[in-house]
Scaffold this active site. Structure first.
Site: not given
Ligand code: PGA
Length: 253
Positions: A10-11, A97, A99, A169, A214, A235-236
């Protein structure tokens, strides 16, 4: 043999109250969807864990954190230990991750410390690896992932396959709408599996290797059908209940 792991990330989205309503809605939706073939995990902001834990108790849904301190305890203002996350309701934790690597300068040595902290504290790490677009363009994607795995798993022992999850990823596919092709995801899944075999022998056959970047209902079928794609780190699309459940429904039975 490997139960597909459908892991949301969920970030930094939603408040604990929004998340509670979301989770109650998910549990309602699950009354009409058979998810017995998959494991559902939502890696949520740490503030949500203790709020969501009683809601998901005795259900098919597990919780995870998104980061953990490499230290067990101490004067580390702002950090959260594995033990704290477990006590708040987490079973899993995303580690390394991209990020965190990018915005918080986490290197492989720190990621390794976090993997160990998870294992010592009772969390299953979801270890993220993946190359930048420039590394793929230069043909260095496999070497990058192997370097990340080597650094993060140096001296890390497991006693069963369930102790570790790896998420491949590709950084260029995260949050961009660009997805690796299912063949690319499989090719890297096989590279990761072969690394894990070298490190863990037969236990590697049971370690889940996820694809992330994605992933959405329209591409989940093809990705999850691949032999070395044992689930997704989403994620999204995991913030939208219908999409998250549609991805779970796409997992092989
Ligand atoms: P995303 O993110 O599905 O929005 O591309 C994946 C993630 O960062 O784990």
């Amino acid at each position: 043999m490997r139960t597909p792991l459908i892991a949301g990330n969920w970030k930094m989205y939603t408040t604990p109250s929004e998340a509670s309503a979301w989770m109650r809605g998910l549990l309602e939706d699950l009354q009409s969807q058979d998810v017995s073939n998959v494991e559902l995990v939502l890696n949520v902001p740490a503030t949500h864990l203790a709020v969501l834990a009683p809601i998901v108790a005795d259900t098919a849904v597990a919780l995870g954190g998104q980061d953990v301190s490499a230290h067990a305890e101490g004067a580390y203002t702002g950090e959260l230990s594995a033990e704290m996350l477990v006590d708040a309701g987490a079973r899993y934790c995303v580690v390394g991750h991209s990020e965190r690597r990018q915005y918080h300068h986490e290197d492989d040595a720190l990621v390794r410390g976090k993997v160990l902290a998870c294992m010592n504290g009772g969390l299953v790490p979801i270890l993220c690896v993946g190359e930048l677009e420039s590394e793929r363009d230069a043909g260095e994607h496999e070497a990058t992932v192997i370097r990340q795995l080597t650094g993060a798993l140096d001296g890390v022992e497991i006693s069963k396959s369930e102790d570790l999850v790896v998420a491949y990823e590709p950084v260029w596919a995260i949050g961009t709408g660009k997805t690796a092709t299912a063949d690319d995801a499989q090719a890297m899944g096989a590279v990761v599996r072969s690394f894990l075999k070298g490190r863990y022998g037969p236990l590697a056959d049971g370690i889940r290797i996820l694809y992330g970047g994605s992933m959405k209902p329209s591409n989940a079928d093809e990705l999850l059908a691949k032999a070395d794609v044992d689930g997704g780190l989403i994620g999204g699309a995991s913030l939208k209940r219908d999409q998250y459940l549609a991805i779970a429904a796409a997992a092989p039975r």
